[in-house]
Design a protein around this motif. Structure first.
Motif, PDB file in Angstrom:
ATOM      1  N   VAL A  15      61.570 142.442  -1.212  1.00  0.00           N
ATOM      2  CA  VAL A  15      61.466 141.346  -1.241  1.00  0.00           C
ATOM      3  C   VAL A  15      61.823 140.429  -2.339  1.00  0.00           C
ATOM      4  O   VAL A  15      60.940 139.863  -3.411  1.00  0.00           O
ATOM      5  N   ARG A  16      62.911 139.963  -2.899  1.00  0.00           N
ATOM      6  CA  ARG A  16      63.114 139.345  -4.255  1.00  0.00           C
ATOM      7  C   ARG A  16      63.570 137.562  -4.124  1.00  0.00           C
ATOM      8  O   ARG A  16      64.642 137.402  -3.786  1.00  0.00           O
ATOM      9  N   LEU A  17      63.235 136.887  -4.687  1.00  0.00           N
ATOM     10  CA  LEU A  17      64.051 135.884  -5.081  1.00  0.00           C
ATOM     11  C   LEU A  17      64.664 135.242  -6.036  1.00  0.00           C
ATOM     12  O   LEU A  17      64.351 135.851  -7.025  1.00  0.00           O
ATOM     13  N   ILE A  18      66.826 135.450  -5.725  1.00  0.00           N
ATOM     14  CA  ILE A  18      67.796 135.590  -6.310  1.00  0.00           C
ATOM     15  C   ILE A  18      67.853 134.687  -7.313  1.00  0.00           C
ATOM     16  O   ILE A  18      68.292 134.064  -8.269  1.00  0.00           O
ATOM     17  N   ASN A  19      68.636 133.370  -6.211  1.00  0.00           N
ATOM     18  CA  ASN A  19      68.161 131.995  -6.454  1.00  0.00           C
ATOM     19  C   ASN A  19      67.943 130.912  -5.542  1.00  0.00           C
ATOM     20  O   ASN A  19      67.480 131.582  -4.541  1.00  0.00           O
ATOM     21  N   GLY A  20      66.690 129.744  -6.458  1.00  0.00           N
ATOM     22  CA  GLY A  20      66.389 128.708  -5.182  1.00  0.00           C
ATOM     23  C   GLY A  20      65.651 127.633  -6.887  1.00  0.00           C
ATOM     24  O   GLY A  20      66.193 128.125  -7.628  1.00  0.00           O
ATOM     25  N   MET A  21      64.208 127.548  -6.368  1.00  0.00           N
ATOM     26  CA  MET A  21      63.319 126.532  -6.915  1.00  0.00           C
ATOM     27  C   MET A  21      62.019 126.707  -6.401  1.00  0.00           C
ATOM     28  O   MET A  21      61.585 127.238  -5.402  1.00  0.00           O
ATOM     29  N   LEU A  22      61.351 126.836  -7.928  1.00  0.00           N
ATOM     30  CA  LEU A  22      59.476 126.729  -7.622  1.00  0.00           C
ATOM     31  C   LEU A  22      59.805 125.317  -7.935  1.00  0.00           C
ATOM     32  O   LEU A  22      59.929 125.195  -8.383  1.00  0.00           O
ATOM     33  N   THR A  23      58.888 124.587  -6.785  1.00  0.00           N
ATOM     34  CA  THR A  23      57.987 123.050  -6.900  1.00  0.00           C
ATOM     35  C   THR A  23      56.584 122.945  -6.877  1.00  0.00           C
ATOM     36  O   THR A  23      56.132 123.739  -6.020  1.00  0.00           O
ATOM     37  N   CYS A  24      55.974 123.187  -7.661  1.00  0.00           N
ATOM     38  CA  CYS A  24      54.300 122.400  -7.715  1.00  0.00           C
ATOM     39  C   CYS A  24      53.586 121.819  -6.909  1.00  0.00           C
ATOM     40  O   CYS A  24      54.681 120.252  -6.561  1.00  0.00           O
ATOM     41  N   SER A  25      53.401 122.200  -6.123  1.00  0.00           N
ATOM     42  CA  SER A  25      52.820 121.524  -4.723  1.00  0.00           C
ATOM     43  C   SER A  25      51.958 120.128  -5.341  1.00  0.00           C
ATOM     44  O   SER A  25      51.145 119.029  -4.178  1.00  0.00           O
ATOM     45  N   GLU A  26      51.318 120.130  -6.858  1.00  0.00           N
ATOM     46  CA  GLU A  26      50.654 118.847  -6.708  1.00  0.00           C
ATOM     47  C   GLU A  26      51.277 118.102  -7.559  1.00  0.00           C
ATOM     48  O   GLU A  26      51.533 116.728  -7.102  1.00  0.00           O
ATOM     49  N   THR A  27      52.494 118.209  -8.827  1.00  0.00           N
ATOM     50  CA  THR A  27      53.151 117.487  -8.834  1.00  0.00           C
ATOM     51  C   THR A  27      54.463 117.432  -9.006  1.00  0.00           C
ATOM     52  O   THR A  27      54.703 116.599  -9.046  1.00  0.00           O
ATOM     53  N   ILE A  73      57.958 128.270  -2.695  1.00  0.00           N
ATOM     54  CA  ILE A  73      59.618 128.028  -2.712  1.00  0.00           C
ATOM     55  C   ILE A  73      60.517 127.982  -2.065  1.00  0.00           C
ATOM     56  O   ILE A  73      60.172 127.507  -0.971  1.00  0.00           O
ATOM     57  N   THR A  74      61.451 127.460  -2.499  1.00  0.00           N
ATOM     58  CA  THR A  74      62.898 126.793  -1.396  1.00  0.00           C
ATOM     59  C   THR A  74      64.248 128.624  -2.369  1.00  0.00           C
ATOM     60  O   THR A  74      64.284 128.202  -3.118  1.00  0.00           O
ATOM     61  N   ALA A  75      64.608 128.774  -1.296  1.00  0.00           N
ATOM     62  CA  ALA A  75      65.210 129.757  -1.545  1.00  0.00           C
ATOM     63  C   ALA A  75      67.000 129.713  -1.223  1.00  0.00           C
ATOM     64  O   ALA A  75      66.993 129.213   0.018  1.00  0.00           O
ATOM     65  N   THR A  76      67.792 130.055  -1.908  1.00  0.00           N
ATOM     66  CA  THR A  76      68.957 129.916  -1.785  1.00  0.00           C
ATOM     67  C   THR A  76      69.904 131.211  -1.474  1.00  0.00           C
ATOM     68  O   THR A  76      71.119 131.505  -0.986  1.00  0.00           O
ATOM     69  N   GLU A  77      69.274 132.218  -2.692  1.00  0.00           N
ATOM     70  CA  GLU A  77      69.427 133.231  -1.855  1.00  0.00           C
ATOM     71  C   GLU A  77      68.341 134.764  -2.433  1.00  0.00           C
ATOM     72  O   GLU A  77      67.412 134.159  -3.100  1.00  0.00           O
ATOM     73  N   ASP A  81      69.261 134.295 -10.962  1.00  0.00           N
ATOM     74  CA  ASP A  81      68.773 135.236 -11.402  1.00  0.00           C
ATOM     75  C   ASP A  81      68.089 136.608 -11.030  1.00  0.00           C
ATOM     76  O   ASP A  81      67.850 137.096 -11.980  1.00  0.00           O
ATOM     77  N   GLY A  82      67.285 135.884 -10.851  1.00  0.00           N
ATOM     78  CA  GLY A  82      65.878 136.434 -10.263  1.00  0.00           C
ATOM     79  C   GLY A  82      64.882 135.645 -11.384  1.00  0.00           C
ATOM     80  O   GLY A  82      63.522 136.107 -11.322  1.00  0.00           O
ATOM     81  N   ILE A  83      65.723 135.006 -12.184  1.00  0.00           N
ATOM     82  CA  ILE A  83      64.212 134.800 -13.355  1.00  0.00           C
ATOM     83  C   ILE A  83      63.721 133.293 -13.078  1.00  0.00           C
ATOM     84  O   ILE A  83      65.000 132.123 -12.958  1.00  0.00           O
ATOM     85  N   VAL A  84      62.587 132.667 -13.264  1.00  0.00           N
ATOM     86  CA  VAL A  84      62.180 131.308 -13.298  1.00  0.00           C
ATOM     87  C   VAL A  84      62.858 130.498 -14.761  1.00  0.00           C
ATOM     88  O   VAL A  84      61.986 131.205 -15.789  1.00  0.00           O
ATOM     89  N   ASN A  85      63.281 129.860 -14.908  1.00  0.00           N
ATOM     90  CA  ASN A  85      62.843 128.985 -16.240  1.00  0.00           C
ATOM     91  C   ASN A  85      61.596 127.716 -16.114  1.00  0.00           C
ATOM     92  O   ASN A  85      61.946 127.023 -15.161  1.00  0.00           O
ATOM     93  N   PHE A  86      61.039 128.395 -17.050  1.00  0.00           N
ATOM     94  CA  PHE A  86      59.802 127.568 -16.970  1.00  0.00           C
ATOM     95  C   PHE A  86      59.103 127.072 -18.178  1.00  0.00           C
ATOM     96  O   PHE A  86      58.328 126.520 -18.999  1.00  0.00           O
ATOM     97  N   MET A  87      60.263 126.491 -18.862  1.00  0.00           N
ATOM     98  CA  MET A  87      60.690 125.915 -20.310  1.00  0.00           C
ATOM     99  C   MET A  87      60.124 124.673 -19.633  1.00  0.00           C
ATOM    100  O   MET A  87      60.523 123.393 -18.595  1.00  0.00           O
ATOM    101  N   LEU A  88      59.121 123.461 -21.038  1.00  0.00           N
ATOM    102  CA  LEU A  88      58.442 122.435 -20.656  1.00  0.00           C
ATOM    103  C   LEU A  88      59.628 121.743 -21.676  1.00  0.00           C
ATOM    104  O   LEU A  88      59.509 122.011 -22.141  1.00  0.00           O
ATOM    105  N   GLU A  89      59.007 120.165 -21.206  1.00  0.00           N
ATOM    106  CA  GLU A  89      59.308 119.160 -22.309  1.00  0.00           C
ATOM    107  C   GLU A  89      58.329 119.310 -23.164  1.00  0.00           C
ATOM    108  O   GLU A  89      57.148 119.525 -22.786  1.00  0.00           O
ATOM    109  N   GLU A  90      58.485 118.365 -24.268  1.00  0.00           N
ATOM    110  CA  GLU A  90      57.408 118.811 -24.946  1.00  0.00           C
ATOM    111  C   GLU A  90      55.985 117.905 -24.352  1.00  0.00           C
ATOM    112  O   GLU A  90      54.838 118.575 -25.061  1.00  0.00           O
TER     113      GLU A  90
END
Length: 132
Positions: free
Chosen positions: A99-111, A24-28, A119-128
């Protein structure tokens, strides 16, 4: 996004092995107040929830996530005494659910793949090319 939710999330892209953890990298961050402070039955439910959830938590990931969101209060490990302490279990419930992450970034520890949180929602949309 709650810390409980973060605890079970993994990067399941084709490039990651066996569902890598997400840093987690939290901005809000928002901490909601407990709604059961004066309700004995509600407090009992919180303790029971935390007690039953504790064995399935990745504790190290929870501590890291909490620290990334500015919480330094979780112990590095849970002793059997803590696992049965109602005060600790209520506090754990608060960390997991309030405790809620509102805005920020989730970064894969491996890749290093980043997933934005808005707004508390993670965008997990993947490229093809990331799909298996």
């Amino acid at each position: 996004m709650r810390l409980l939710t973060h605890n079970v999330m993994r990067n399941n892209t084709a490039a990651a092995s066996a569902g890598s953890s997400l840093r987690i990298t939290a901005t809000e961050v928002r901490v909601d107040e407990s709604t059961t402070d004066d309700d004995a039955e509600g407090q009992r439910r919180e303790v029971e929830f935390a007690k039953h959830t504790l064995p399935i938590l990745d504790w190290e990931r929870l501590v890291e996530g909490a620290r990334a969101m500015g919480l330094e209060t979780l112990p590095p490990a849970v002793s059997p005494e803590l696992a049965n302490d109602a005060g600790f279990l209520r506090a754990l419930y608060g960390v997991l659910m309030n405790v809620r992450l509102i805005n920020g970034m989730l970064t894969c520890s491996e890749t290093g793949r980043e997933f934005p949180v808005t707004d508390g929602i993670v965008n997990f949309m993947l490229e093809e090319n990331e799909c298996e």
